[in-house]
Design an enzyme around this catalytic site. Structure first.
Site, short mmCIF file in Angstrom:
data_model
loop_
_atom_site.label_atom_id
_atom_site.label_comp_id
_atom_site.label_asym_id
_atom_site.label_seq_id
_atom_site.Cartn_x
_atom_site.Cartn_y
_atom_site.Cartn_z
N CYS A 156 1.75 -7.44 7.11
CA CYS A 156 0.45 -8.09 6.61
C CYS A 156 0.36 -9.44 6.67
O CYS A 156 -0.73 -10.25 6.42
CB CYS A 156 -0.05 -7.46 5.54
N THR A 258 7.97 -1.98 -0.25
CA THR A 258 6.29 -2.09 -0.44
C THR A 258 5.70 -2.66 -1.49
O THR A 258 4.96 -3.43 -1.36
CB THR A 258 6.10 -0.63 -0.35
N HIS A 291 -4.78 -12.83 -0.83
CA HIS A 291 -4.38 -11.40 -0.35
C HIS A 291 -5.37 -10.42 -0.64
O HIS A 291 -5.80 -9.52 0.27
CB HIS A 291 -2.81 -11.21 -0.23
N THR A 295 -4.78 -3.31 -4.27
CA THR A 295 -3.93 -2.04 -4.78
C THR A 295 -3.43 -2.42 -6.24
O THR A 295 -3.31 -3.83 -6.43
CB THR A 295 -2.59 -1.98 -4.10
N PRO A 296 -3.37 -1.71 -7.06
CA PRO A 296 -2.80 -2.13 -8.51
C PRO A 296 -1.78 -3.18 -8.56
O PRO A 296 -1.91 -4.13 -9.32
CB PRO A 296 -2.48 -1.07 -9.29
N GLU A 302 -0.20 -10.97 -7.56
CA GLU A 302 -0.66 -12.20 -6.79
C GLU A 302 -1.65 -12.87 -7.87
O GLU A 302 -1.22 -14.24 -7.93
CB GLU A 302 -1.82 -11.96 -5.78
N LYS A 322 -11.54 -8.48 1.38
CA LYS A 322 -11.24 -7.42 1.92
C LYS A 322 -12.36 -6.27 1.36
O LYS A 322 -11.94 -4.99 1.72
CB LYS A 322 -9.65 -7.00 1.44
N HIS A 327 -8.38 -3.78 4.85
CA HIS A 327 -7.27 -4.56 5.05
C HIS A 327 -6.73 -4.00 6.72
O HIS A 327 -6.39 -3.16 6.96
CB HIS A 327 -6.20 -3.95 4.31
N PHE A 385 4.23 -6.03 2.82
CA PHE A 385 5.36 -5.02 2.96
C PHE A 385 6.51 -5.62 3.34
O PHE A 385 6.57 -6.50 4.32
CB PHE A 385 4.97 -3.76 3.97
#
Length: 398
Positions: A156, A258, A291, A295-296, A302, A322, A327, A385
């Protein structure tokens, strides 16, 4: 960009975008403030390769991600140069594209053919259709760019790394113009199943970056390309300048395949490297294009990294697009850099759509509705990832 560039400045003079929320600059920009219909799969439903001059037989020989790459590049080149095409020498004209996956549809189709018919059922065009560099190659052959033509695959972060590396080709004097960006189209059964079974996808089809109820991302396909030129040459030919690429950074978490480093050390080092490359101080950054995958773990890491580096009193305004775009993996950094360039042009920061209750552990300034601003130094992040981190610093046109 300070690293190995002398004093050559790099500016953005053309943009092209194909996204589920909107294709073309006007539609894409408008969409960033409009609610997205709930859907865990965000597809580009209005795309026709023929609209970009690809004959039916040509399109059949290109995977969907490569079609997106070429279409976005053609759009960007026309935005920068008009109908007459690039004025630069073909050998000093480069292409740097990113993709996270490459030709996923072609892989899956030919895998079925192998299973059902044996090796004789596999297309003789399978290899050039699945190879990740097919997008960059398609652009090169059709637009006549013959300098460095390369592909970056860092999940990504691919689109952001492509922009940073492309800017170095211009700033170092190797190229006069470079098309930079990313494309991905991989909403196949295997890929959807893989993301779903690793619990990365939203269960409700709504992406809520930094929200207390965030539960994963929505899988998207997209293509985005930016035209990068040296400032003095662009100014001399009367080009419209969207923004300047002032610096970039790249690091690795070396932590997990990940999950991001929870301490955010890699993200902090990446942002700091980009800011230093731009010749700036962290306090000068006024906007962060996050970004922000919804996601948790990613959002928590970030936002913590941003708070650590920039502070929270008040700290820079931070947004993630997003919630609207989904994404788009290797294309994400490209279409998000395009969003920043348009934000500078329109003097508005788009909202983080569908975020209604910011996680109380997140202390940064999350933009939740259109915000007027006087454009200033902005950092755009991609954290991928594999622990790949990419950041670019953009400045308003001057």
């Amino acid at each position: 960009m300070r690293e190995s560039r002398g004093e050559r400045r790099v500016v953005i003079t053309g943009l092209g975008v194909i996204a589920p929320s909107g294709t073309g600059l006007e539609a894409f920009w408008r969409s960033l403030g409009e609610p997205a219909e709930p859907s865990v799969i965000r597809a580009v439903t209005d795309f026709d390769p023929a609209d970009y001059g690809l004959r039916h037989v040509e399109a059949r020989r290109m995977d969907r991600f490569a079609q997106f790459a070429f279409a976005a590049a053609k759009m960007a080149a026309e935005d920068a140069f008009g109908a007459h095409g690039s004025p630069y020498n073909e050998w000093r004209s480069g292409i740097i594209m990113g993709t996270g996956i490459g030709g996923a549809y072609s892989w899956e189709a030919n895998s079925r053919a192998l299973f059902n018919k044996g090796e004789r059922g596999v297309s003789p065009l399978c290899v050039p259709m699945v190879m990740p560099n097919a997008g960059a190659a398609a652009i090169s052959m059709r637009l006549g760019f013959r300098g460095p033509v390369e592909t970056i695959t860092t999940a990504c972060a691919s689109g952001t790394h492509a922009i940073g590396n492309a800017a170095r080709l211009v700033s170092s004097g190797r190229c006069d113009v470079v098309l930079a960006g990313g494309s991905d189209a991989c909403q196949t059964g295997v890929m959807n199943g893989g993301f779903a079974n690793m619990k990365a996808l939203s269960t409700c089809g709504i992406s809520r970056p930094f929200d207390i109820d965030r539960d994963g991302f929505c899988s998207a396909e997209a293509g985005g390309v930016l035209v990068l030129e040296e400032y003095e040459a662009a100014k001399a030919r009367g080009a419209m300048i969207y923004a300047e690429v002032a610096g970039s950074g790249s690091t690795a978490d070396a932590h997990h395949i990940t999950a991001p480093d929870p301490d955010g050390a890699g993200a902090i080092a990446c942002m700091r490297a980009a800011i230093e490359d731009a010749g700036l101080e962290a306090a000068q950054i006024v906007h962060v294009n996050a970004h922000g995958t919804s996601t948790p773990l990613n959002d928590a890491a970030e936002s913590a990294a941003v708070a650590t580096l920039f502070g929270t009193d008040p700290g820079p305004a931070m947004t993630s697009i997003k919630g609207v775009t989904g994404h788009s993996l290797g294309a994400a950094g490209a279409i998000e850099a395009i969003a920043v360039a348009l934000s500078m042009q329109h003097k508005k920061i788009p909202p983080t759509m569908h975020t209604t209750h910011v996680d109380p552990t997140i202390k940064v300034d999350i933009v939740r509705e259109w915000r007027d601003w006087e454009p200033g130094p902005t950092i755009s992040n991609s954290f991928a990832f594999g622990g790949h981190n990419g950041s670019v610093v953009l400045l308003p046109a001057s």
